[in-house]
Design a protein around this motif. Structure first.
Motif, PDB file in Angstrom:
ATOM      1  N   ASN A  61       0.830  -1.210   0.000  1.00  0.00           N
ATOM      2  CA  ASN A  61       0.000   0.000   0.000  1.00  0.00           C
ATOM      3  C   ASN A  61       0.862   1.256   0.000  1.00  0.00           C
TER       4      ASN A  61
ATOM      5  N   ARG B 249       2.490   1.912  -3.312  1.00  0.00           N
ATOM      6  CA  ARG B 249       1.516   2.398  -4.288  1.00  0.00           C
ATOM      7  C   ARG B 249       0.963   3.762  -3.926  1.00  0.00           C
TER       8      ARG B 249
ATOM      9  N   TYR C 266      -2.015  -6.057  -7.615  1.00  0.00           N
ATOM     10  CA  TYR C 266      -2.390  -4.657  -7.441  1.00  0.00           C
ATOM     11  C   TYR C 266      -1.638  -3.808  -8.460  1.00  0.00           C
TER      12      TYR C 266
ATOM     13  N   ASP D 198      -0.004  -0.500  -9.975  1.00  0.00           N
ATOM     14  CA  ASP D 198       0.640   0.696  -9.431  1.00  0.00           C
ATOM     15  C   ASP D 198      -0.187   1.924  -9.811  1.00  0.00           C
ATOM     16  N   THR D 199      -0.551   2.738  -8.827  1.00  0.00           N
ATOM     17  CA  THR D 199      -1.424   3.886  -9.097  1.00  0.00           C
ATOM     18  C   THR D 199      -0.743   4.942  -9.950  1.00  0.00           C
TER      19      THR D 199
ATOM     20  N   TRP E  86       2.091  -4.958  -8.551  1.00  0.00           N
ATOM     21  CA  TRP E  86       2.579  -5.432  -7.244  1.00  0.00           C
ATOM     22  C   TRP E  86       1.767  -6.656  -6.842  1.00  0.00           C
TER      23      TRP E  86
END
Length: 486
Positions: A293, A296, A320, A322-323, A331
């Motif tokens: 978290n 990201r 997840y 990557d923002t 990730w």
């Protein structure tokens, strides 16, 4: 009477003499005009003969050009017959078609030129006859009109002869220019055909060279594959012997995945060659989800954050995006090792860690044998690894409390002193512990990155957080590894 008559006859004689002299002068002028007309006619005849000679030369040149074209076509045919048998038939058909077309064009052009030359000769003969008839009529009219119209007739005859000669000369010049243009066009066609033949020969030569190069390259690749296969067999033999030795010593073997297992593992994690895949692995409860978290740029309570908890919350591999770089980085939160669902010695292969591009080995309180097993397997698969110790802020605070620090104290200077000593002790102790564990496992020394979730999140968001240890270096090194591959 006699004297008067004598005086009258004398003027008559003088008048007759003048008339005679004038008649002789007019006759001389008429003869001069006739002579000039004959000379002009002779010049016109000579020019016509010269023009016919030029036309004959042009015809001979055209015939020679046709012969040269045929010779060039024959040379091209002989060259093409030396090519491969499969291509010879097609080339012979093309050459036969080209020869037929060239002969048809040559025959059509020869017929066209013959028709044009026949027309030209007919026109020339008609013009010659017309000119001769005109000259005869001019002479007859000049002799008939005699004194009064001789000068004007000669002038008109000369004017017509000159205009006709000039018109004929212009016509001959235009015809000669046309013939020259046709010859030039034929020469360009021959040059184009010769250039096409040369280009075809060069193309075949290049194709032959390319086939030779590919064959040589295929041979080299086959030799390289044979060498690699022999080397792989040697390594497999060495690994088998090492496994046998480890089995005798009671050490669990390292299982090499099959191609099908690799394919299934990639499909399971949605592997994409255009994306760099980070996997975060470690024992249960080490803070993997919180670290992902923070990397990201998300808090644990954000809507798209990975779930966190005291107990192991990750039971399956979670992906997840990557923002900040959704098209480049992904990730993965790997289930913690040491749980009932994941036996220790099967952790690396059972989770398919061999398909990831980079693996972060995360530990909290201690550096375990599972972490060492992951590092050893990553080295075998040549996967970049990062050793990360998380929750550094909590560990430093625990050390401060062990040293006598009271969290309820409001003395900031005293807190800063405790923090400085505890921080340095924590960093040096962590590095020594990791170095010792790596050496005992016969692994190369490797840097350990000491971070905290809060500080790492502030670094990702570029908020200038306090208490930075290795957060900046971790982000920099991770992105360098990723961009080097991408």
């Amino acid at each position: 009477m006699g004297s008067g008559s004598s005086r009258q006859s004398e003027p008559d004689l003088n008048w007759n003499e003048r008339e005679r002299r004038e008649a002789e002068e007019r006759k001389k002028k008429a003869e001069e005009v006739a002579r000039c007309a004959e000379e002009a006619a002779d010049r016109a005849t000579c020019q016509a003969a010269e023009q016919r000679r030029k036309e004959c030369d042009a015809q001979l040149a055209a015939e020679r050009a046709t012969q040269d074209a045929r010779k060039a076509a024959e040379r091209i045919r002989r060259l093409k017959e030396e090519a491969e048998e499969a291509e010879a038939r097609a080339r012979e058909e093309a050459e036969a078609s080209a020869r037929r077309q060239a002969e048809d064009r040559a025959r059509e052009e020869a017929e066209t030129r013959a028709r044009e030359e026949a027309k030209a000769r007919a026109r020339e003969e008609a013009e010659t006859r017309a000119r001769e008839e005109a000259e005869a009529r001019a002479r007859e009219e000049a002799e008939a009109r005699a004194r009064e119209e001789e000068a004007q007739a000669r002038h008109e005859a000369e004017t017509r002869a000159r205009e006709e000669a000039e018109a004929h000369a212009r016509e001959q010049e235009a015809r000669a220019e046309k013939i020259l243009q046709e010859m030039e066009e034929q020469r360009r066609r021959q040059e184009a055909e010769a250039a096409a033949a040369r280009e075809e020969e060069a193309r075949r030569q290049r194709a032959t060279e390319e086939e030779t190069r590919r064959a040589r390259q295929a041979q080299e690749e086959a030799e390289q594959e044979a060498h690699e296969a022999a080397e792989a067999a040697r390594k497999a033999q060495a690994e088998r012997e090492e496994i046998e030795r480890q089995l005798r010593r009671g050490i669990q073997p390292v299982v090499v995945p099959t191609l099908e297992e690799i394919r299934l593992a990639k499909a399971k994690v949605q592997y994409d060659d255009a994306v760099f895949h980070f996997a975060v692995a470690g024992i249960a409860g080490s803070g993997k989800s919180s670290l992902i978290n923070a990397l990201r740029g998300l808090n644990n309570n954000d809507p798209n954050a990975a779930p966190t908890g005291v107990n192991e919350t990750t039971l399956e591999i979670s992906r997840y995006v990557d923002t900040a770089h959704p098209q480049q980085f992904a990730w993965y939160d790997i289930p913690g090792s040491g749980t009932l669902r994941t036996p220790d010695w099967q952790y690396f292969n059972s989770q398919g860690l061999y398909v990831f591009d980079c693996i972060l080995v995360l530990f909290n309180d201690r550096f375990t044998t599972i972490d060492l097993a992951i590092l050893a397997n990553c080295r075998r698969f040549q996967i970049p690894t990062f050793i990360v110790r998380s929750k550094s802020d909590q560990h430093i605070l625990n050390l401060m409390m062990d040293m006598g620090y009271d969290p309820e104290e409001e003395n900031t200077d005293r807190r800063a002193q405790f923090y400085k000593v505890a921080r340095q002790r924590y960093i040096s102790g962590t590095r020594r512990s990791v170095k010792r564990n790596l050496a005992e496992a016969n692994l190369s020394d490797q840097r350990v990155y000491i971070v905290s979730k809060k500080t790492l999140l502030g670094t990702v968001k570029d908020q200038g957080p306090k208490g930075i240890i290795d957060e900046v270096e971790l982000l920099t090194d991770l992105y360098n590894v990723a961009y080097h591959k991408l």
